[in-house]
Design a protein around this motif. Structure first.
Motif: not given
Length: 418
Positions: A373-400
């Motif tokens: 996972t990649v975060s800016l403070g408490r804000r989640l910018l992205g989540a990925y599997d062990s191979g680096g592929k995105p797990l799912e698209t984060l809803p707009s305005g909900r990546n907290s």
């Protein structure tokens, strides 16, 4: 003396010959009968009885006749043979306390621990105990359940049916109750294995006040071998414990970790033999046996109530454990909105309210289940599997912080290690 002399030990025969010597000297007038009684350290009346018995029966009269009568408390020979056969054929290598508990529980053996130990020693099945070391003062255990936990790694040949292979047992024990909260076999003792153990214990019981460990590489950073650890440079485990508010205490000698050392000896004595008796050859089967069979019985035999009934564990949210118990590093987002870690390039999606994330200092976490996972403070910018592929698209305005709910998605695809 006759054939009855063979019923007596050598010490009894030597005593009878000594008594005869002084009886003969007193009878010849060389010494008085009172002097003979003093030399033999007996009452004069006893000396008189010995004199009469010697005159009537000779040396045989000086032997203790009670030794010729079997004790009323003697154990039947068949029962002794049953105990010895059990140990020799089914439980070889078990320590006496462990064998005695199993024999009473599963084989209806009613004799005391002392009797079983002496029987095994006389039969030559176990050695006699060595003399104990120098006197030490015992540290009193903490009063509350959860006030202090001990964690340690014990490399050993835990699977006796696979000789030559060593595994590492990682146990977690409570200081106040001696309750074994976690025990599992791993191939090594490292950051991932320790964090997995802590995640399970903290998730079930909560956060302890203090964690006690040795100065292994996962616990402390030591500039040079033999030097004091540098507490200003935290390891990944040290950083996680600090974020969770758990005090981490390091031991400076094996003697300081007496409870952990004794627990490891107990596990090596008991668990190795139980796994061998159960025919277990794999780490996976051994860990199932430990959870289902060994842990409940161990805690029944060794744990006790704390002196203070108030528990010291503090409840903790699963999201906090997931955020802290992981490998965490700081990275700068590249101009193409990627973050590099462990030869992976994690691509960030466009974030609401930002034209680009390039140049941002972000936190990259590799979680225990393999996710990134990649975060800016408490804000989640992205989540990925062990191979680096995105797990799912984060809803707009909900990546907290609520984005950590993505763990349920990852757990389904990437279950934790056994």
């Amino acid at each position: 003396m006759g054939n009855e002399a063979f019923l007596y030990p050598e010490s009894a025969l030597e005593r009878a010959m000594e008594v005869r010597t002084w009886i003969l000297k007193a009878a010849s007038g060389e010494i008085t009968w009172l002097r003979a009684a003093d030399i033999l350290d007996v009452d004069p009346r006893t000396m008189l009885r010995w004199r009469r018995r010697y005159e009537q029966h000779g040396c045989a009269g000086l032997l203790d006749r009670r030794r010729q009568r079997p004790s009323d408390k003697r154990v039947p020979l068949a029962e002794v043979q049953h105990i010895l056969r059990l140990y020799r054929e089914k439980y070889p290598g078990f320590n006496v306390r462990h064998f005695h508990q199993i024999a009473r529980r599963e084989h209806q053996v009613t004799r005391s621990y002392t009797f079983v130990r002496m029987a095994l020693q006389i039969a030559g099945l176990i050695p006699k105990q060595k003399a104990r070391g120098k006197h030490r003062r015992r540290r009193e255990p903490r009063p509350c359940f959860g006030e202090m936990l001990h964690i340690d790694g014990s490399p050993h040949e835990w699977l006796a049916l696979r000789p030559g292979e060593r595994q590492t047992m990682i146990p977690v024990v409570d200081d106040a109750t001696s309750k074994l909260l976690y025990a599992q076999l791993w191939q090594s003792e490292g950051t991932h294995e320790i964090m997995t153990a802590l995640e399970e214990v903290f998730g079930v019981h909560g956060l302890p006040s203090e964690l006690y460990s040795d100065r292994a590489s996962w616990a402390a950073w030591t500039p040079k071998a033999g030097e004091q650890p540098d507490r200003s440079r935290l390891t990944q485990v040290g950083r996680a414990l600090k974020q969770l508010g758990v005090q981490h205490t390091l031991a400076h000698s094996p003697q300081a970790r007496g409870r952990s050392e004794r627990l490891n000896r107990t596990l090596q004595d008991r668990l190795v033999n139980e796994l061998r008796s159960a025919g277990i050859r794999t780490v996976e089967a051994a860990n199932r046996y430990i959870r289902q069979n060994y842990l409940p019985q161990h805690n029944q035999d060794f744990s006790h109530a704390p002196s203070d009934p108030s528990p010291a564990f503090v409840p903790v949210a699963a999201t906090d454990l997931d955020r802290c118990l992981c490998h965490e590093e700081t990275r700068i987002v590249a101009r193409d909105n990627t973050v590099a870690i462990n030869r992976l390039h994690l691509q960030l999606d466009k974030q609401p309210g930002r034209r680009s994330c390039a140049g941002l200092e972000v936190t990259v976490r590799q979680h225990l289940d393999g996710r990134h996972t990649v975060s800016l403070g408490r804000r989640l910018l992205g989540a990925y599997d062990s191979g680096g592929k995105p797990l799912e698209t984060l809803p707009s305005g909900r990546n907290s912080a609520s984005g950590y709910a993505l763990r349920s998605v990852a757990d389904a695809a990437y279950p934790a290690s056994p």
